[in-house]
Design a protein around this motif. Structure first.
Motif, PDB file in Angstrom:
ATOM      1  N   ASP A 127       0.863  -1.176   0.000  1.00 19.72           N
ATOM      2  CA  ASP A 127       0.000   0.000   0.000  1.00 19.72           C
ATOM      3  C   ASP A 127       0.906   1.234   0.000  1.00 19.72           C
ATOM      4  N   TYR A 130       0.430   3.780   2.865  1.00 21.14           N
ATOM      5  CA  TYR A 130       0.948   3.287   4.140  1.00 21.14           C
ATOM      6  C   TYR A 130       2.478   3.263   4.121  1.00 21.14           C
ATOM      7  N   ARG A 163       1.090   2.382  11.964  1.00 22.05           N
ATOM      8  CA  ARG A 163      -0.318   1.984  11.839  1.00 22.05           C
ATOM      9  C   ARG A 163      -1.237   2.962  12.570  1.00 22.05           C
ATOM     10  N   ASP A 164      -0.810   3.431  13.729  1.00 20.96           N
ATOM     11  CA  ASP A 164      -1.626   4.409  14.455  1.00 20.96           C
ATOM     12  C   ASP A 164      -1.777   5.695  13.650  1.00 20.96           C
ATOM     13  N   PHE A 166      -1.420   6.089  10.443  1.00 18.27           N
ATOM     14  CA  PHE A 166      -2.142   5.845   9.190  1.00 18.27           C
ATOM     15  C   PHE A 166      -3.644   5.714   9.431  1.00 18.27           C
ATOM     16  N   THR A 167      -4.031   4.966  10.453  1.00 17.22           N
ATOM     17  CA  THR A 167      -5.453   4.701  10.659  1.00 17.22           C
ATOM     18  C   THR A 167      -6.172   5.851  11.361  1.00 17.22           C
ATOM     19  N   GLU A 168      -5.476   6.550  12.270  1.00 16.80           N
ATOM     20  CA  GLU A 168      -6.131   7.616  13.021  1.00 16.80           C
ATOM     21  C   GLU A 168      -5.868   9.003  12.445  1.00 16.80           C
ATOM     22  N   ARG A 171      -8.730  11.140  10.663  1.00 15.48           N
ATOM     23  CA  ARG A 171      -9.737  11.682  11.588  1.00 15.48           C
ATOM     24  C   ARG A 171      -9.137  12.774  12.466  1.00 15.48           C
ATOM     25  N   PRO A 368      -1.505  -1.992   6.177  1.00 12.36           N
ATOM     26  CA  PRO A 368      -1.675  -1.417   7.513  1.00 12.36           C
ATOM     27  C   PRO A 368      -2.459  -2.322   8.454  1.00 12.36           C
ATOM     28  N   HIS A 369      -2.512  -3.609   8.152  1.00 15.42           N
ATOM     29  CA  HIS A 369      -3.221  -4.572   8.995  1.00 15.42           C
ATOM     30  C   HIS A 369      -2.629  -5.947   8.735  1.00 15.42           C
ATOM     31  N   ARG A 374      -8.877  -9.117   3.921  1.00 16.09           N
ATOM     32  CA  ARG A 374      -9.590  -7.861   3.685  1.00 16.09           C
ATOM     33  C   ARG A 374      -9.534  -7.440   2.219  1.00 16.09           C
ATOM     34  N   ALA A 383      -8.401   4.322   4.238  1.00 11.53           N
ATOM     35  CA  ALA A 383      -8.056   5.156   5.393  1.00 11.53           C
ATOM     36  C   ALA A 383      -7.689   6.562   4.955  1.00 11.53           C
TER      37      ALA A 383
END
Length: 388
Positions: A127, A130, A163-164, A166-168, A171, A368-369, A374, A383
């Motif tokens: 990705d 990511y 990962r934190d 990238f995912t958060e 937002r 990222p997982h 998925r 994301a």
């Protein structure tokens, strides 16, 4: 048309001093002492321009544990079954189009349960977005921690940070500012900045704005660490673009991707010999770097990859000389069609092939997982949003 092991030409299709050494025109053969041959090809590569103009969010490295000696019969059988008349098997021209459903069924049969390549093919998914976030951590925060005697990479701390963020991040910052942070990272670290038009101050202006506007504790903490790494950013410019530059192309995903696939296969099969397609990014020097890393001698940027790796040869070849590379092309192309489907670009190829390709996805890929399944989802919410 029989693709028997033909007389090789004098190397790859690449010319110049950077491609003079690590070439393999001769057919590959497995040996009890020499190890297994693994053929690699990529799809979706855009160099280090990983954001904005990229044709896909994903890059795929398809690989097959097979020598030319064995691959030649499989290629001939597949050619007869699918009635491909082209000189080489290429996914994009002979398997990807709307009217080529029967050919895709033959490919799925080859790769799936009971097929000749069952458990011998792998799809490494990277990705690109990511990857950018991971490099943001690796090049600056991890380098600072390393100076302090802290190992945040091998302990998994750097991965969790990436990962934190990238995912958060979307937002915490809003998608527009988060996307600006990605774009600024690429602009600062990519080869296009060798003239240093994007300065340390330019980059950290975006970092400061992101830190000030963050609305989530994890993201604020990570950006707070990043704010303290200006010294590492200046060192990066010197190492990557200065007169004594020693850092490999840091934002070029194909180099660490090949290194990772090499390590992952060696941990599965023992001593592994790697044959890559003659991709321009894989210069002799870059292959030297991967080779050194596999032997524990590499640049600190790659110091985490060499554990439990037994590398034999690491060479380039032309697909016209190597039927194993033609099979790797099919795996990479199929993987790319499935990754595009996951990103919302639905095609008949992706629909036909995702059931057989998703089980081949390397769980140690650059995602990222930890759930390759998925990727079976079509048009899964990203994301990071990006206008296309």
């Amino acid at each position: 048309m029989n693709t028997s092991l033909r007389q090789p030409n004098d190397g790859t299709g690449l010319f110049g001093e950077q491609y003079s050494r690590r070439n393999r025109p001769q057919p590959t053969r497995d040996g009890e002492q020499t190890g297994r041959w693994i053929a690699l090809d990529e799809s979706g590569w855009d160099g280090d321009q990983l954001y904005g103009g990229s044709r896909s969010r994903y890059m795929i490295i398809g690989s097959v544990a097979i020598s030319d000696e064995e691959a030649v019969d499989l290629v001939d059988d597949l050619r007869r079954t699918t009635r491909v008349q082209a000189p080489e098997l290429k996914f994009g021209t002979s398997f990807a189009r709307d009217g080529q459903t029967q050919r895709r069924k033959a490919l799925a049969a080859l790769l799936g349960p009971g097929g000749a390549l069952e458990k011998r093919a792998s799809v490494y998914v990277l990705d690109k977005h990511y990857f950018i976030v991971g490099k943001l951590i690796d090049l600056f925060i991890e380098e600072q921690a390393y100076k302090q005697g802290l190992d945040i990479r091998n302990t998994g701390v750097a991965r969790k940070m990436a990962r934190d963020l990238f995912t958060e991040g979307p937002r915490a910052l809003g998608s527009t500012l988060f996307n600006r942070l990605l774009a600024a990272t690429v602009a600062f670290t990519s080869h296009k900045n060798r003239d240093q038009q994007v300065s340390v101050d330019d980059f950290y202006d975006v970092v400061e704005e992101a830190w000030a506007r963050s609305s989530r504790r994890n993201v604020t903490r990570l950006l707070g660490l990043l704010r303290t790494t200006r010294a590492e950013a200046r060192e990066y410019l010197d190492d990557a673009f200065g007169p004594d530059a020693s850092l490999p192309a840091a934002l070029e995903p194909l180099i660490p991707g090949v290194a990772a696939v090499t390590g992952n296969w060696s941990r599965r099969v023992g001593r592994a010999n790697i044959l890559t397609d003659d991709q321009r990014a894989l210069t002799d020097q870059h292959l030297d770097n991967i080779d050194d890393d596999a032997r524990g001698l590499g640049h600190p940027e790659f110091r985490h990859i060499s554990r439990d790796v037994r590398l034999g040869e690491l060479l380039r070849g032309k697909s016209s000389d190597h039927p194993s590379l033609q099979l790797a092309d099919l795996v990479a192309g199929a993987g790319f069609a499935v990754a595009k489907r996951h990103d919302g670009h639905i095609t008949p190829a992706g629909e036909d092939l995702y059931p057989v390709i998703v089980p081949l996805i390397d769980p140690a890929g650059m995602l990222p997982h930890d759930e390759p399944n998925r990727v079976a989802q079509a048009g899964a919410p990203a994301a990071v949003s990006q206008s296309r």
